[in-house]
Design a protein around this motif. Structure first.
Motif, PDB file in Angstrom:
ATOM      1  N   GLY A 236      -2.795  -5.422   9.578  1.00  0.00           N
ATOM      2  CA  GLY A 236      -4.183  -5.825   9.402  1.00  0.00           C
ATOM      3  C   GLY A 236      -5.056  -4.950   8.624  1.00  0.00           C
ATOM      4  N   LEU A 237      -5.532  -5.275   7.676  1.00  0.00           N
ATOM      5  CA  LEU A 237      -6.564  -4.299   6.852  1.00  0.00           C
ATOM      6  C   LEU A 237      -7.277  -3.460   7.796  1.00  0.00           C
ATOM      7  N   ALA A 238      -7.688  -3.724   8.999  1.00  0.00           N
ATOM      8  CA  ALA A 238      -8.655  -2.577   9.683  1.00  0.00           C
ATOM      9  C   ALA A 238      -7.964  -1.563  10.383  1.00  0.00           C
ATOM     10  N   SER A 239      -6.620  -1.934  10.795  1.00  0.00           N
ATOM     11  CA  SER A 239      -5.631  -0.579  11.248  1.00  0.00           C
ATOM     12  C   SER A 239      -5.289   0.158  10.093  1.00  0.00           C
ATOM     13  N   GLU A 240      -5.040  -0.438   8.997  1.00  0.00           N
ATOM     14  CA  GLU A 240      -4.582   0.553   7.926  1.00  0.00           C
ATOM     15  C   GLU A 240      -5.796   1.156   7.317  1.00  0.00           C
ATOM     16  N   VAL A 241      -6.997   0.752   7.118  1.00  0.00           N
ATOM     17  CA  VAL A 241      -8.051   1.495   6.605  1.00  0.00           C
ATOM     18  C   VAL A 241      -8.281   2.610   7.626  1.00  0.00           C
ATOM     19  N   LEU A 242      -8.218   2.540   8.928  1.00  0.00           N
ATOM     20  CA  LEU A 242      -8.275   3.500   9.985  1.00  0.00           C
ATOM     21  C   LEU A 242      -7.157   4.604   9.520  1.00  0.00           C
ATOM     22  N   HIS A 243      -5.919   4.196   9.363  1.00  0.00           N
ATOM     23  CA  HIS A 243      -4.810   5.103   8.772  1.00  0.00           C
ATOM     24  C   HIS A 243      -5.504   6.005   7.774  1.00  0.00           C
ATOM     25  N   LEU A 244      -5.620   5.399   6.986  1.00  0.00           N
ATOM     26  CA  LEU A 244      -6.096   6.152   5.705  1.00  0.00           C
ATOM     27  C   LEU A 244      -7.215   7.026   5.816  1.00  0.00           C
ATOM     28  N   CYS A 245      -8.151   6.487   6.507  1.00  0.00           N
ATOM     29  CA  CYS A 245      -9.489   7.294   6.876  1.00  0.00           C
ATOM     30  C   CYS A 245      -8.855   8.540   7.751  1.00  0.00           C
ATOM     31  N   LYS A 246      -8.213   8.245   8.852  1.00  0.00           N
ATOM     32  CA  LYS A 246      -7.895   9.228   9.714  1.00  0.00           C
ATOM     33  C   LYS A 246      -7.079  10.362   8.983  1.00  0.00           C
ATOM     34  N   GLN A 247      -6.173   9.976   8.322  1.00  0.00           N
ATOM     35  CA  GLN A 247      -5.181  10.872   7.607  1.00  0.00           C
ATOM     36  C   GLN A 247      -5.811  11.731   6.274  1.00  0.00           C
ATOM     37  N   SER A 248      -7.025  10.991   5.631  1.00  0.00           N
ATOM     38  CA  SER A 248      -7.343  11.701   4.497  1.00  0.00           C
ATOM     39  C   SER A 248      -8.717  12.358   5.299  1.00  0.00           C
ATOM     40  N   GLY A 249      -9.122  12.134   6.437  1.00  0.00           N
ATOM     41  CA  GLY A 249     -10.321  12.840   6.799  1.00  0.00           C
ATOM     42  C   GLY A 249     -11.533  12.270   6.371  1.00  0.00           C
ATOM     43  N   LEU A 250     -11.692  11.075   6.219  1.00  0.00           N
ATOM     44  CA  LEU A 250     -12.893  10.384   5.552  1.00  0.00           C
ATOM     45  C   LEU A 250     -13.328   9.206   6.231  1.00  0.00           C
ATOM     46  N   GLY A 251     -14.622   8.657   5.879  1.00  0.00           N
ATOM     47  CA  GLY A 251     -15.049   7.389   6.526  1.00  0.00           C
ATOM     48  C   GLY A 251     -14.936   6.398   5.200  1.00  0.00           C
ATOM     49  N   ALA A 252     -15.375   5.099   5.430  1.00  0.00           N
ATOM     50  CA  ALA A 252     -15.404   3.825   4.631  1.00  0.00           C
ATOM     51  C   ALA A 252     -16.142   2.826   4.545  1.00  0.00           C
ATOM     52  N   GLY A 328     -26.057  -7.848   4.844  1.00  0.00           N
ATOM     53  CA  GLY A 328     -26.355  -6.621   4.639  1.00  0.00           C
ATOM     54  C   GLY A 328     -26.201  -5.560   5.951  1.00  0.00           C
ATOM     55  N   SER A 329     -26.107  -6.215   7.011  1.00  0.00           N
ATOM     56  CA  SER A 329     -25.861  -5.519   8.048  1.00  0.00           C
ATOM     57  C   SER A 329     -24.656  -4.787   8.109  1.00  0.00           C
ATOM     58  N   LEU A 330     -24.640  -3.542   8.973  1.00  0.00           N
ATOM     59  CA  LEU A 330     -23.091  -2.967   8.993  1.00  0.00           C
ATOM     60  C   LEU A 330     -22.412  -3.241  10.439  1.00  0.00           C
ATOM     61  N   VAL A 331     -21.101  -3.400  10.498  1.00  0.00           N
ATOM     62  CA  VAL A 331     -20.368  -3.599  11.759  1.00  0.00           C
ATOM     63  C   VAL A 331     -19.504  -2.360  11.694  1.00  0.00           C
ATOM     64  N   LYS A 332     -19.348  -1.593  12.787  1.00  0.00           N
ATOM     65  CA  LYS A 332     -18.259  -0.505  12.643  1.00  0.00           C
ATOM     66  C   LYS A 332     -16.793  -1.100  13.062  1.00  0.00           C
ATOM     67  N   ILE A 333     -16.018  -0.776  12.110  1.00  0.00           N
ATOM     68  CA  ILE A 333     -14.672  -1.509  12.282  1.00  0.00           C
ATOM     69  C   ILE A 333     -13.771  -0.416  13.209  1.00  0.00           C
ATOM     70  N   GLN A 334     -12.971  -1.462  14.099  1.00  0.00           N
ATOM     71  CA  GLN A 334     -12.286  -0.869  14.988  1.00  0.00           C
ATOM     72  C   GLN A 334     -10.691  -1.436  14.786  1.00  0.00           C
ATOM     73  N   ALA A 335      -9.623  -0.657  14.794  1.00  0.00           N
ATOM     74  CA  ALA A 335      -8.570  -1.181  14.787  1.00  0.00           C
ATOM     75  C   ALA A 335      -8.051  -2.064  15.910  1.00  0.00           C
ATOM     76  N   GLN A 336      -7.325  -3.058  15.512  1.00  0.00           N
ATOM     77  CA  GLN A 336      -6.868  -3.907  16.593  1.00  0.00           C
ATOM     78  C   GLN A 336      -5.658  -4.674  16.183  1.00  0.00           C
ATOM     79  N   GLY A 337      -4.664  -3.530  16.029  1.00  0.00           N
ATOM     80  CA  GLY A 337      -3.405  -3.909  15.440  1.00  0.00           C
ATOM     81  C   GLY A 337      -2.482  -4.777  16.436  1.00  0.00           C
ATOM     82  N   TRP A 338      -1.139  -4.744  15.949  1.00  0.00           N
ATOM     83  CA  TRP A 338      -0.118  -5.395  16.988  1.00  0.00           C
ATOM     84  C   TRP A 338      -0.052  -4.767  18.010  1.00  0.00           C
ATOM     85  N   GLN A 339       0.184  -5.326  19.210  1.00  0.00           N
ATOM     86  CA  GLN A 339       0.559  -4.508  20.338  1.00  0.00           C
ATOM     87  C   GLN A 339       2.007  -5.097  20.979  1.00  0.00           C
ATOM     88  N   HIS A 340       2.910  -4.557  20.422  1.00  0.00           N
ATOM     89  CA  HIS A 340       4.283  -5.130  21.072  1.00  0.00           C
ATOM     90  C   HIS A 340       4.528  -4.812  22.496  1.00  0.00           C
TER      91      HIS A 340
END
Lengths: 345, 345
Positions: A236-252, A328-340
């Motif tokens: 899912g996009l949310a989980s992957e954006v989170l990975h990139l942000c976390k590993q690159s030390g950024l927000g999005a 125009g309003s903002l919502v914080k994205i949180q990951a909710q990936g697959w939970q095997h």
């Protein structure tokens, strides 16, 4: 002795606990655990290597997954990891563990899909292992590829201001899964019923027979664009954006109205399941599209590409990760990936 | 639809059926399916890659296999495949599928063994996959290594007159398995009984914690000996000699009195199970010693090596494969490797 349930850690927490003692002995190991693939310095080029283990009843359901598609998909999802390094896939190895429920003909069906995928992605099937299992089917695939040293792309190298791009469209594979699960339940309740898949071909195909976006890797090279960071969208996009942000030390900042969603995905989400198509795009898994970032000066080169959407940009880490709604309003994205790993009942 | 049981083909027959349609697209693919590892031309060197899938209840029994040893063994048996190419192991990737019977602490035990093996063989753990299974434990390992182009050793390149060598000793792991199985049955019948393993430490250790013979690879290089063909002994000497003969188009003479069998293996076979130690050496699996051939002119270089036994030589293919008994009479050798795929009851 203490007993900690795996489900309390989740997949990424578990990997961290298990691999924290890892030491590297070879200077040629450029990357280990933590990206889409490992990286080894071969001298002139980098070797990338990735592996996936697919388990019947967890990753696939043979009630509706044709064996040929299963073979194809196992290769495609591994090739996708190689593509996510901006590398070119070269070889695969395939291991199967099968119970005696499976005949030789069934395995041949799986291999037909494997051979077709190898043909499509131009990768060589060079090995593997075949063994018995006590129950169910397990497929382990290893994919190898080559990257030019100056073009290899990690998760950790995005920079503030880089434009975030995504290939194809999102959420379709998830809606396809919902359709297939629904029809399975209908069938189980009444085996005389035929599955209702008309008008849902696209989302169903995206679930059953995804493609790795190696085409984009070759086209980006032609366009002279090297992504600054990349990952494939399996959870899912949310989980992957989170990975990139976390590993690159950024927000999005991600813009709702920029998310590419196919009409059929949209219709299926709204009409069949009454869920938000945005939720499907953000949290639905198995799209196997590429999520990557480019420098702002490369925008002109990709802006007309029909298979690439620009969906946002990277910010300072303090700004977290937000979805900018149409309002125009903002919502914080949180990951909710697959939970095997499910909690024990 | 026709249904052929996998058990009617056996593992090698099955692999043949499944991979016969394989096409290679890359000239860098030097070897695919059919040797201990695949071979890719990296330019200056060859990359070798091998993978194994280990299944609970088929390859290991957690009743007597400590998790730490299991972790160690999974790495060792894959490194053994790399060694069998006369290559040096460099990296491993490990995937686990686990049911919720396993705790985080149990997986940490497995990884302790994995880390110890990585340390001993100087290989880098660089990736993998962790997922749930519906029942049981599955471990898939990928091992990568590097070979010098002029020193890589295949199964198919032995020549008539070459001397056949084997490292270490044979049959111990099989006798260890028999001991462990016997003690398991005793325990199941009476859980108060303590296992009787005294004086059987060596054979039991050979089963639970085998080593890959990378030491021999480094020593052969120091001695200036490049084997003409090589394979690792995972399915018993007979099966592996057969592979070398078949792939090299040769026959072979093996001398019973030259087979290296440890005293404890001998005693266990005779005293505990009343079977021939020669049978254990020929058909017992999981020794993970190396079987290789050398040119006659290299004999002087290895003849005093305490860990290398010369056991016979290659002949014309018409002569088949024979064991020369102590009495001088000849017995034709037939493979009787592991059969994981059992006939359906």
């Amino acid at each position: 002795m203490k007993r900690t349930e795996i489900s309390t850690l989740g997949e990424f927490g578990l990997i961290k606990v298990l691999t924290e003692k890892t030491k590297h002995f070879h200077p040629q190991t450029i990357r280990g655990v933590g990206d889409d693939a490992s990286v080894w310095d071969m001298g002139e080029k980098y070797l990338v290597c990735s592996t996936d283990l697919l388990v019947e009843g967890i990753h696939f359901d043979l009630t509706y997954m044709p064996l040929k598609h299963l073979g194809y998909k196992t290769i495609a999802v591994n090739i996708s990891d190689i593509a996510a390094m901006n590398a070119r896939p070269t070889q695969v190895l395939v291991s199967l563990a099968v119970s005696n429920r499976f005949s030789v003909e069934a395995l041949q069906e799986i291999y037909e899909g494997i051979h077709t995928a190898c043909q499509n992605y131009k990768v060589d099937l060079v090995g593997g292992d075949t063994t018995a299992s006590r129950s169910g089917l397990f497929i382990s695939v290893v994919a190898l590829g080559e990257a030019e040293k100056e073009k290899i792309t990690y998760r950790s190298t995005a920079r503030k201001g880089d434009i975030i791009c995504v290939t194809g469209d999102l959420g379709a594979a998830y809606m396809g899964l919902q359709i297939l699960e629904r029809e399975k339940q209908v069938f189980l309740a009444n085996p005389q019923m035929q599955p209702q898949l008309e008008g849902r071909d696209y989302v169903v195909r995206r679930q059953l027979r995804p493609e790795a976006r190696t085409d984009i890797i070759y086209e980006l090279a032609d366009l002279g664009v090297t992504p600054t960071a990349m990952i494939d969208i399996s959870d899912g996009l949310a989980s992957e954006v989170l990975h990139l942000c976390k590993q690159s030390g950024l927000g999005a900042m991600i813009y709702e109205d920029k998310l590419p969603i196919a009409q059929e995905t949209y219709d299926t989400a709204i009409n069949d399941f009454n869920i938000s198509p945005i939720t499907a795009a953000l949290n639905g898994g198995e799209d196997y599209e590429l999520l990557f970032s480019i420098r702002q000066e490369d925008y002109e080169k990709i802006k007309l590409h029909p298979e690439i959407s620009t969906i946002g940009y990277f910010t300072e880490p303090e700004k977290d990760i937000h979805l900018v709604l149409r309002s125009g309003s903002l919502v914080k994205i949180q990951a909710q990936g697959w939970q095997h790993f499910q909690e024990k009942k």
